[in-house]
Design a protein around this motif. Sequence first.
Motif, PDB file in Angstrom:
ATOM      1  N   SER A   1     -79.779 -69.609 -19.867  1.00  0.00           N
ATOM      2  CA  SER A   1     -78.933 -70.042 -20.989  1.00  0.00           C
ATOM      3  C   SER A   1     -78.876 -71.561 -21.089  1.00  0.00           C
ATOM      4  CB  SER A   1     -77.519 -69.486 -20.792  1.00  0.00           C
ATOM      5  OG  SER A   1     -76.646 -70.059 -21.740  1.00  0.00           O
TER       6      SER A   1
ATOM      7  N   TYR B   1     -73.262 -72.167 -23.236  1.00  0.00           N
ATOM      8  CA  TYR B   1     -72.190 -71.268 -22.818  1.00  0.00           C
ATOM      9  C   TYR B   1     -71.479 -70.652 -24.033  1.00  0.00           C
ATOM     10  CZ  TYR B   1     -67.475 -70.171 -21.138  1.00  0.00           C
ATOM     11  OH  TYR B   1     -66.287 -69.559 -20.872  1.00  0.00           O
TER      12      TYR B   1
ATOM     13  N   LYS C   1     -75.845 -62.203 -21.835  1.00  0.00           N
ATOM     14  CA  LYS C   1     -75.468 -63.588 -21.522  1.00  0.00           C
ATOM     15  C   LYS C   1     -75.378 -64.385 -22.820  1.00  0.00           C
ATOM     16  CE  LYS C   1     -77.982 -64.687 -17.967  1.00  0.00           C
ATOM     17  NZ  LYS C   1     -79.331 -65.061 -17.507  1.00  0.00           N
TER      18      LYS C   1
END
Length: 315
Positions: free
Chosen positions: A166, A169, A178
């Motif tokens: 990733s 976030y 995710k």
Amino acid sequence: MEKNFFVGVDIGGTKVAAGLVNGVGEIASQARVPMVSTSSAADGLQAVLAAIARVIPDHGAQVAGIGICAPGPLDPKTGIILNPPNVPCWRNFPLAESVQKLHSVPVKVDNDANAAALAEARWGAARGYKQVFYATIGTGIGTGIVFDGTIYHGRTGSAGEGGHVSIDYHGPLCRCGKPGCIEILASGTAITQRARDRVSAGEKSCMLELVGGNINAITGEIVAQASAAGDPLAKKILGEASEMLSVWLSNMIDLLDPDVIVIGGGAAALYQPFFDQIRERVAKITLNPRAMEVPIVSARYGADSGIAGGAALCA
Ligand SMILES: [Zn+2]
């Protein structure tokens, strides 16, 4: 007779491709058969064996090994296919062993990005480099890591899933669960979707004319075509995706410090006009003071990367 040919097999949800590959990675012949992935395990195996039979020569060159790219999850050590969503006919299926019963040569199994990374390291754009990071950008983003001619598998065979690293976030949720994986942000699918969304929202672009007003007909190729013609929206979309890719690649360099980065896959062409920009940006934001020395190059193998990759597994 000298055994200097390898069979590479590429299993997808709807087809199996097989190719006869020589010792320098050239594909001498290839064949495709339909994959019956929702039928029985035996039917699935039959499709693989049929594809292999189509390329193994009756006379002449001998085959030294068979390498198979299969949808994961799988165990590359044992050649067992675990529970792939794309090939539901196989659950804990011993693919390598089943093929080996009929062909008494070594049989290896791995996922397509790992195998393609090895083909690039052995025969392709990363030949001569020791530490190789490979990324294939298409509907998703797959990656493979090769150190000293060997795929880095990690503890259970699940390493090298760089597409699910990733960079945000707060980003959109990836299919893996995710937020902000590079796959959900910068794959060919992501670029197409972003272009459709922005044109739907009323942003001006020549993409709409290129598809005759049908927004759902906007593809990655259309975005690339519009960008090359100077369309501001298309340029912006590809520029932003290149920026995301730069952040991600700088993460990969800071983690791995590779000798070379190879970019392949069906959507790699979208990024090609931005390669210089990506190289500059990566060098600027990477902690590694010598990041600018890491070549970022295009893959040798395109649609044949699965066949070449399979062959490389046993070469
Ligand atoms: Zn993910």
